[in-house]
Design an enzyme around this catalytic site. Structure first.
Site, PDB file in Angstrom:
ATOM      1  N   THR A  19       0.382  -1.201  -0.459  1.00 45.66           N
ATOM      2  CA  THR A  19      -0.101  -0.246  -0.250  1.00 45.66           C
ATOM      3  C   THR A  19       0.651   1.372   0.171  1.00 45.66           C
ATOM      4  O   THR A  19       0.153   2.612  -0.330  1.00 45.66           O
ATOM      5  CB  THR A  19      -1.085   0.312   0.577  1.00 45.66           C
ATOM      6  OG1 THR A  19      -0.192   0.074   2.461  1.00 45.66           O
ATOM      7  CG2 THR A  19      -2.189  -1.437   0.944  1.00 45.66           C
ATOM      8  N   LEU A 106      12.148  -8.734   5.996  1.00 43.03           N
ATOM      9  CA  LEU A 106      12.354  -8.105   7.194  1.00 43.03           C
ATOM     10  C   LEU A 106      12.978  -6.794   6.345  1.00 43.03           C
ATOM     11  O   LEU A 106      13.449  -6.113   7.928  1.00 43.03           O
ATOM     12  CB  LEU A 106      12.654  -9.226   8.173  1.00 43.03           C
ATOM     13  CG  LEU A 106      12.127 -10.006   8.701  1.00 43.03           C
ATOM     14  CD1 LEU A 106      12.757 -11.247   9.631  1.00 43.03           C
ATOM     15  CD2 LEU A 106      10.837  -9.874   9.092  1.00 43.03           C
ATOM     16  N   SER A 107      13.248  -6.277   6.082  1.00 42.99           N
ATOM     17  CA  SER A 107      14.216  -5.303   5.197  1.00 42.99           C
ATOM     18  C   SER A 107      15.725  -5.213   6.195  1.00 42.99           C
ATOM     19  O   SER A 107      15.833  -3.841   6.459  1.00 42.99           O
ATOM     20  CB  SER A 107      13.382  -4.035   6.167  1.00 42.99           C
ATOM     21  OG  SER A 107      12.347  -3.987   5.429  1.00 42.99           O
ATOM     22  N   SER A 108      16.084  -6.215   6.094  1.00 38.17           N
ATOM     23  CA  SER A 108      17.960  -5.966   6.186  1.00 38.17           C
ATOM     24  C   SER A 108      18.700  -4.843   4.777  1.00 38.17           C
ATOM     25  O   SER A 108      19.408  -4.104   5.489  1.00 38.17           O
ATOM     26  CB  SER A 108      18.439  -7.254   5.763  1.00 38.17           C
ATOM     27  OG  SER A 108      18.395  -8.107   4.177  1.00 38.17           O
ATOM     28  N   ASP A 153       9.723   0.593   4.776  1.00 35.48           N
ATOM     29  CA  ASP A 153      10.870   0.259   5.596  1.00 35.48           C
ATOM     30  C   ASP A 153      11.234   0.894   5.974  1.00 35.48           C
ATOM     31  O   ASP A 153      11.799   0.456   7.589  1.00 35.48           O
ATOM     32  CB  ASP A 153      11.755  -1.215   4.674  1.00 35.48           C
ATOM     33  CG  ASP A 153      10.575  -1.680   3.669  1.00 35.48           C
ATOM     34  OD1 ASP A 153       9.985  -2.462   4.060  1.00 35.48           O
ATOM     35  OD2 ASP A 153      10.972  -2.534   2.695  1.00 35.48           O
TER      36      ASP A 153
HETATM   37  C1  GLA Z   1       8.875  -4.131   0.480  1.00 34.88           C
HETATM   38  C2  GLA Z   1       8.794  -2.742   0.324  1.00 34.88           C
HETATM   39  C3  GLA Z   1       8.425  -1.670   1.094  1.00 34.88           C
HETATM   40  C4  GLA Z   1       6.595  -2.489   0.766  1.00 34.88           C
HETATM   41  C5  GLA Z   1       6.524  -4.011   1.063  1.00 34.88           C
HETATM   42  C6  GLA Z   1       5.584  -3.704   1.064  1.00 34.88           C
HETATM   43  O1  GLA Z   1       8.986  -4.220   2.058  1.00 34.88           O
HETATM   44  O2  GLA Z   1      10.192  -2.338   0.080  1.00 34.88           O
HETATM   45  O3  GLA Z   1       8.209   0.081   0.353  1.00 34.88           O
HETATM   46  O4  GLA Z   1       6.300  -1.896  -0.736  1.00 34.88           O
HETATM   47  O5  GLA Z   1       7.915  -4.360   0.224  1.00 34.88           O
HETATM   48  O6  GLA Z   1       4.526  -3.462   1.976  1.00 34.88           O
END
Ligand code: GLA
Length: 359
Positions: A19, A106-108, A153
């Site tokens: 979103t 998990l956004s490393s 993130d």
């Molecule tokens: C990844 C992207 C975020 C977001 C998510 C999905 O983590 O880096 O910006 O779009 O996917 O919600």
């Protein structure tokens, strides 16, 4: 020159899948796993980077920063973006160490960006407002690394608060934190199948969302309702992509109320609905993630489960009764191995503080 350090957490997306770049709303949390950076200034204009677990040293000149198709593109990109924005960044050396599983969704990547940015503010002694810092980190990922991600993130890594969820409104660009019930925990289970946003599917989904908004004649899918979408004529695939985003926004609005009322069961049901929409509408799940969600959902004490983050591999998050979290973790790992032959890894995560709270 003395060494300074920073810590930036990874994040878990609770609801509001994809979103963020549709100007929508997201519920997330910073977790207690992340990346620590330690570094100091150099006077020769060189940048020298190392990371535990990755062999070799990456070197670059601060006056001449270009992507190298390496893990170091995240710190190099952040350095370039800060420098281009006029911040007093020069040569430095830094070593990174991580407790975040790479490729788990998990956004490393964001933790690497944010730990670098905060480290640089400490080495070169300057301040940036947190939201501006998040945007500069996103800019580095968009323009230097080449992933057109939204702001989720970086905001989560910066604005996390212990025992709180984060509510991000990507149109208003406002962030709020909401207390999380004490007797529920987050169980994150990595499918063992790596998720890499540079794979191209992410940018493709983004384009499909923008196409849907264009057909609907709205600035972004944030502005569309389910009823409006149902009545619109558009290619079925594009319509399903849009249905995921519109549904996710609606689920986030409902979930905020449930969270405030402490209605964990209702919150969990929305998470499971979200995963079904990932399967049927957005097609960003995998067989492994579906197996994990199904197995977790069948355990007593689990309120709901869904994939978390970009998708196409990575991890699921389950909302669970804290008292049963160990039993659930073992049952999900064992059930997953039996069903798929793959080894999944469960992480019992606490909702943690963002990077600026870590000295
Ligand atoms: C990844 C992207 C975020 C977001 C998510 C999905 O983590 O880096 O910006 O779009 O996917 O919600």
């Amino acid at each position: 020159m003395p060494f300074v350090s920073s810590f930036a957490p990874g994040r878990v997306e609770l609801l509001g899948n994809h979103t963020d770049y549709n100007q929508g709303v997201v519920l997330s949390a910073a977790i207690d796993l992340g990346i620590t950076a330690r570094g100091r200034r150099r006077e020769d204009g060189r940048i020298v980077l190392t990371s535990d677990g990755i062999a070799g040293v990456v070197e670059a000149g601060v006056a001449d920063l270009a992507a190298k198709d390496s893990w170091a593109d995240y710190p190099l990109g952040v350095t370039k973006v800060l420098k281009d924005a006029g911040y007093p960044v020069g040569g430095f050396e830094a070593e990174f160490s991580s407790t975040l599983p790479p490729g788990a969704g998990l956004s490393s990547s964001a933790a690497l960006e944010v730990s670098t940015a905060v480290l640089l503010t400490r080495i070169f002694d300057f301040a940036i407002a947190p939201l501006d810092l998040a945007k500069l980190c996103r800019k580095a990922e968009n323009e230097f690394v080449g992933v057109s991600c939204g702001l989720l993130d970086q905001v989560s890594s910066l604005f996390g608060k212990k025992d709180h969820a984060i509510y991000l409104d990507c149109r208003a660009e406002t962030v709020a934190t909401i207390p999380f019930p004490h007797d529920v925990g987050l169980l994150i289970v990595h499918s063992g199948v790596k998720h890499a946003l540079t794979g191209g599917e992410y940018n493709e989904r983004r384009d499909q969302c923008f196409e849907a908004a264009k057909i609907l004649g709205v600035p972004a899918l944030r502005d569309a309702t389910s009823a409006q979408l149902a009545a619109a004529a558009m290619p079925p695939l594009v319509k399903r992509r849009a249905a995921h985003i519109v549904g996710e926004n609606e689920r986030v609005f409902a979930a905020v109320d449930f969270l405030k009322q402490g209605d964990v069961a209702a919150f969990g049901r929305l998470m499971s609905d979200s995963h079904r929409s990932s399967i049927g509408n957005f097609e960003n799940s995998t067989g492994e993630l579906d197996a994990l969600v199904e197995i977790a959902g069948g355990q007593p004490g689990v309120y709901g489960a869904r994939l978390t983050g970009g998708g196409f591999g990575g991890a699921i998050v389950a909302l669970v009764d804290l008292a049963a979290i160990d039993t659930i973790a073992q049952a999900v790992e064992a059930g997953y191995l039996q069903k798929t032959g793959n080894k999944g890894t469960a992480y019992r995560c606490l909702l943690g503080d963002g990077a600026l709270m870590h000295g």
